[in-house]
Design a protein around this motif. Structure first.
Motif, PDB file in Angstrom:
ATOM      1  N   LEU A 110       0.736  -1.182   0.265  1.00  0.00           N
ATOM      2  CA  LEU A 110      -0.184   0.109  -0.188  1.00  0.00           C
ATOM      3  C   LEU A 110       0.701   1.644   0.004  1.00  0.00           C
ATOM      4  O   LEU A 110       0.441   2.700  -0.572  1.00  0.00           O
ATOM      5  N   ARG A 111       2.099   1.513   0.901  1.00  0.00           N
ATOM      6  CA  ARG A 111       3.127   2.276   1.019  1.00  0.00           C
ATOM      7  C   ARG A 111       3.659   2.520  -0.358  1.00  0.00           C
ATOM      8  O   ARG A 111       3.741   3.304  -1.029  1.00  0.00           O
ATOM      9  N   THR A 112       3.702   1.315  -0.670  1.00  0.00           N
ATOM     10  CA  THR A 112       4.952   1.514  -2.748  1.00  0.00           C
ATOM     11  C   THR A 112       3.036   2.458  -3.283  1.00  0.00           C
ATOM     12  O   THR A 112       3.477   3.811  -4.042  1.00  0.00           O
ATOM     13  N   LEU A 113       1.874   1.629  -3.655  1.00  0.00           N
ATOM     14  CA  LEU A 113       1.516   2.105  -4.028  1.00  0.00           C
ATOM     15  C   LEU A 113       1.408   4.127  -4.223  1.00  0.00           C
ATOM     16  O   LEU A 113       0.412   4.616  -5.336  1.00  0.00           O
ATOM     17  N   ALA A 114       1.488   4.520  -3.198  1.00  0.00           N
ATOM     18  CA  ALA A 114       0.753   5.874  -2.990  1.00  0.00           C
ATOM     19  C   ALA A 114       2.049   6.314  -3.447  1.00  0.00           C
ATOM     20  O   ALA A 114       1.154   7.437  -3.770  1.00  0.00           O
ATOM     21  N   GLY A 115       2.946   6.150  -2.468  1.00  0.00           N
ATOM     22  CA  GLY A 115       4.192   6.703  -3.188  1.00  0.00           C
ATOM     23  C   GLY A 115       4.036   7.207  -4.654  1.00  0.00           C
ATOM     24  O   GLY A 115       4.338   7.816  -5.469  1.00  0.00           O
ATOM     25  N   GLN A 116       3.802   6.185  -5.446  1.00  0.00           N
ATOM     26  CA  GLN A 116       3.354   5.877  -7.142  1.00  0.00           C
ATOM     27  C   GLN A 116       2.716   6.845  -7.008  1.00  0.00           C
ATOM     28  O   GLN A 116       2.135   7.785  -8.271  1.00  0.00           O
ATOM     29  N   VAL A 117       1.127   7.051  -6.817  1.00  0.00           N
ATOM     30  CA  VAL A 117       0.529   8.053  -7.479  1.00  0.00           C
ATOM     31  C   VAL A 117       0.903   9.580  -6.911  1.00  0.00           C
ATOM     32  O   VAL A 117       0.298  10.719  -7.577  1.00  0.00           O
ATOM     33  N   LEU A 151      -6.310  11.579  -3.234  1.00  0.00           N
ATOM     34  CA  LEU A 151      -7.301  12.407  -2.291  1.00  0.00           C
ATOM     35  C   LEU A 151      -7.115  14.035  -2.413  1.00  0.00           C
ATOM     36  O   LEU A 151      -7.907  14.669  -2.634  1.00  0.00           O
ATOM     37  N   ASN A 152      -6.394  14.421  -2.485  1.00  0.00           N
ATOM     38  CA  ASN A 152      -5.786  15.678  -2.609  1.00  0.00           C
ATOM     39  C   ASN A 152      -3.751  15.798  -2.244  1.00  0.00           C
ATOM     40  O   ASN A 152      -3.675  14.215  -3.322  1.00  0.00           O
ATOM     41  N   SER A 153      -2.798  16.241  -2.331  1.00  0.00           N
ATOM     42  CA  SER A 153      -1.496  16.147  -2.793  1.00  0.00           C
ATOM     43  C   SER A 153      -0.929  15.186  -1.931  1.00  0.00           C
ATOM     44  O   SER A 153       0.088  15.166  -2.194  1.00  0.00           O
ATOM     45  N   THR A 154      -1.643  15.190  -0.682  1.00  0.00           N
ATOM     46  CA  THR A 154      -0.829  14.065   0.355  1.00  0.00           C
ATOM     47  C   THR A 154      -1.568  12.791   0.257  1.00  0.00           C
ATOM     48  O   THR A 154      -0.563  11.730   0.865  1.00  0.00           O
ATOM     49  N   HIS A 155      -2.989  12.872   0.674  1.00  0.00           N
ATOM     50  CA  HIS A 155      -3.435  11.247   0.917  1.00  0.00           C
ATOM     51  C   HIS A 155      -4.320  10.935  -0.012  1.00  0.00           C
ATOM     52  O   HIS A 155      -4.056  11.801  -0.933  1.00  0.00           O
ATOM     53  N   VAL A 156      -3.928   9.667   0.173  1.00  0.00           N
ATOM     54  CA  VAL A 156      -4.317   8.090  -0.824  1.00  0.00           C
ATOM     55  C   VAL A 156      -4.981   7.609  -0.724  1.00  0.00           C
ATOM     56  O   VAL A 156      -5.317   7.504   1.006  1.00  0.00           O
ATOM     57  N   ALA A 157      -5.947   7.477  -1.107  1.00  0.00           N
ATOM     58  CA  ALA A 157      -6.907   6.433  -0.475  1.00  0.00           C
ATOM     59  C   ALA A 157      -6.502   5.324  -1.736  1.00  0.00           C
ATOM     60  O   ALA A 157      -6.715   4.976  -2.587  1.00  0.00           O
ATOM     61  N   VAL A 158      -6.342   3.803  -0.704  1.00  0.00           N
ATOM     62  CA  VAL A 158      -6.908   3.104  -1.076  1.00  0.00           C
ATOM     63  C   VAL A 158      -7.610   1.166  -1.673  1.00  0.00           C
ATOM     64  O   VAL A 158      -7.955   1.142   0.234  1.00  0.00           O
ATOM     65  N   GLU A 159      -8.129   0.692  -2.214  1.00  0.00           N
ATOM     66  CA  GLU A 159      -9.297   0.594  -1.952  1.00  0.00           C
ATOM     67  C   GLU A 159      -8.362  -1.233  -2.273  1.00  0.00           C
ATOM     68  O   GLU A 159      -8.128  -1.768  -3.083  1.00  0.00           O
TER      69      GLU A 159
END
Length: 426
Positions: A110-117, A151-159
């Motif tokens: 999840l952290r990897t995906l969030a970083g890529q996004v 969701l914005n410049s900092t927050h990422v949602a993962v389903e």
């Protein structure tokens, strides 16, 4: 599938539920109160669920909506700390113990995906298998479809959707195809040898055509047909095995630089016989010295399949052109023909296994219906894709896109497993 329906609900619930989670996270950091006994880093705090009206009541409703979903939802902040987690995500094992006692952290995937996004601003979707428990526990891995959105410049949602059963069925299907294909190789090889022996036995001297009886001529025709069909079946078995291997979702060995000059030369050499038989000219236009990254034999196979497909569906004395373009991010290999083209309703399906837009025409070309499926899986395994543009009577152009730069290290990107109903020829 249930997760697709639930994903729609998530987008609505996140608008309220995420706001509640982020507000509480800010409150906690500023010294406000949270649920008694909740350890630092916990994200499953219930925000004012009992308030019946006003925005706080809506926040509670949003949180309850998220909690009721079977799709797991995790929201990560700029430091990849989980600030909102629903029970389904916890049940899927998407959280880990944090560095400090009593804290939690998101799964590395999840952290990897969030970083890529965050870096690209592009939504990411992958399918993968996660082991259950510390050592797997003897259970089948958990199949997950992960979708990460900013969701914005900092927050990422993962389903996260549980697709374990579809992964299991796909593995059963692939194992069955592989086992049957291996078993078919021996009798098909025997048929080809027997057909060749029969052809030799029925060969008569050209100087005495009158000595060839009708029975002998018929036997020779049958032997030629047996040889042709057994060779076609042999190609089908080999391509089924190749497709099964590509679908096993094993990560590529350390991608190596691949000279596209060598790839193009290899493709032209492999297709020279079939193109010459139809009087088709194969041309190439592109820069020299361009390098791709991946597996050289797979890339050569992908381009060869595209050229062979173009030859099969082109008329005699036409031209098939190969064009190479490259930018900082992508390499694009176009294979264009002057053939029969593809109808609009068939364009989206030509990469499915065994799909044929024109069954009668496809049988006459002698193809197996798997060539384009193999191209698609090779492209996916290399982090690229393949597209097609076409219209009836005006020919087709297939474009293979591959990354122009070396991939990131294996630890920085999760391995995607593509589970599809099928992928192949025109």
């Amino acid at each position: 599938m249930e997760w697709e329906y639930a994903a729609g609900l998530v987008s609505a619930a996140l608008a309220v539920g995420v706001g509640a989670g982020l507000a509480l996270a800010r409150l906690r950091r500023s010294g406000g109160s949270a649920r008694p006994g909740a350890p630092e880093g916990r994200a499953d705090i219930e925000p004012d669920d009992d308030r019946p009206a006003g925005k706080h009541g809506l926040k509670g409703l949003g949180r309850k909506s998220l909690d009721s979903l079977r799709v797991g939802v995790v929201v990560l902040d700029a430091e990849d700390h989980p600030v909102l987690v629903n029970p389904a995500a916890r049940a899927m094992g998407l959280l880990r113990s944090g560095g400090a006692p009593g804290t939690i952290a998101a799964h590395p995937i999840l952290r990897t995906l969030a970083g890529q996004v965050r870096r690209t601003g592009v939504r990411r979707e992958v399918e993968l298998d996660l082991p259950r428990g510390r050592a797997g526990g003897g259970h089948a891995p958990l199949g997950l479809h992960l979708r990460a959105v900013a969701l914005n410049s900092t927050h990422v949602a993962v389903e996260a959707a549980d697709v374990t059963e579809s992964h299991r069925l796909a593995r059963v299907r692939r194992d069955f195809v592989a086992n049957v294909s291996h078993e078919l190789r021996t009798p098909i090889g025997a048929l080809q040898l027997l057909a060749e022996a029969l052809l030799d036995a029925t060969q008569m001297p050209e100087a005495a055509p009158e000595a060839q009886s009708e029975d002998l001529l018929a036997a020779r025709r049958f032997a030629e047909r047996i040889h042709h069909e057994s060779a076609r079946m042999g190609r089908l078995v080999n391509e089924l095995l190749e497709l099964t291997r590509l679908q096993d979702a094993e990560p590529l060995p350390d991608p190596e630089p691949v000279s596209l000059d060598w790839v193009i030369a290899e493709v032209i050499d492999r297709t020279r016989t079939t193109s010459s038989a139809k009087g088709i000219e194969i041309t190439y236009d592109g820069p020299k010295g361009v390098m791709a990254y991946g597996n050289d034999s797979q890339i050569a196979t992908a381009v060869t399949n595209l050229v062979e497909n173009a030859i099969a569906y082109s008329g005699e004395d036409t031209k098939v052109s190969i064009t190479l373009r490259h930018s900082d991010d992508w390499l694009e290999i176009d294979v264009a023909d002057q053939g029969i083209g593809i109808a609009p309703q068939d364009v989206e399906r030509v990469f499915e296994r065994f799909y044929r837009a024109d069954q009668a025409r496809s049988r006459s070309t002698g193809g197996t219906g798997l060539g384009l499926a193999i191209v698609k899986h090779i492209a996916t395994n290399h982090g690229g894709r393949v597209d097609v543009t076409s219209s009836l009577g005006d020919g087709s152009t297939f474009t293979l896109r591959l990354p122009a730069r070396p991939p990131e290290s294996p630890s920085s990107s999760p391995t995607a497993i593509e589970i599809e109903s099928g992928v192949a020829g025109r």
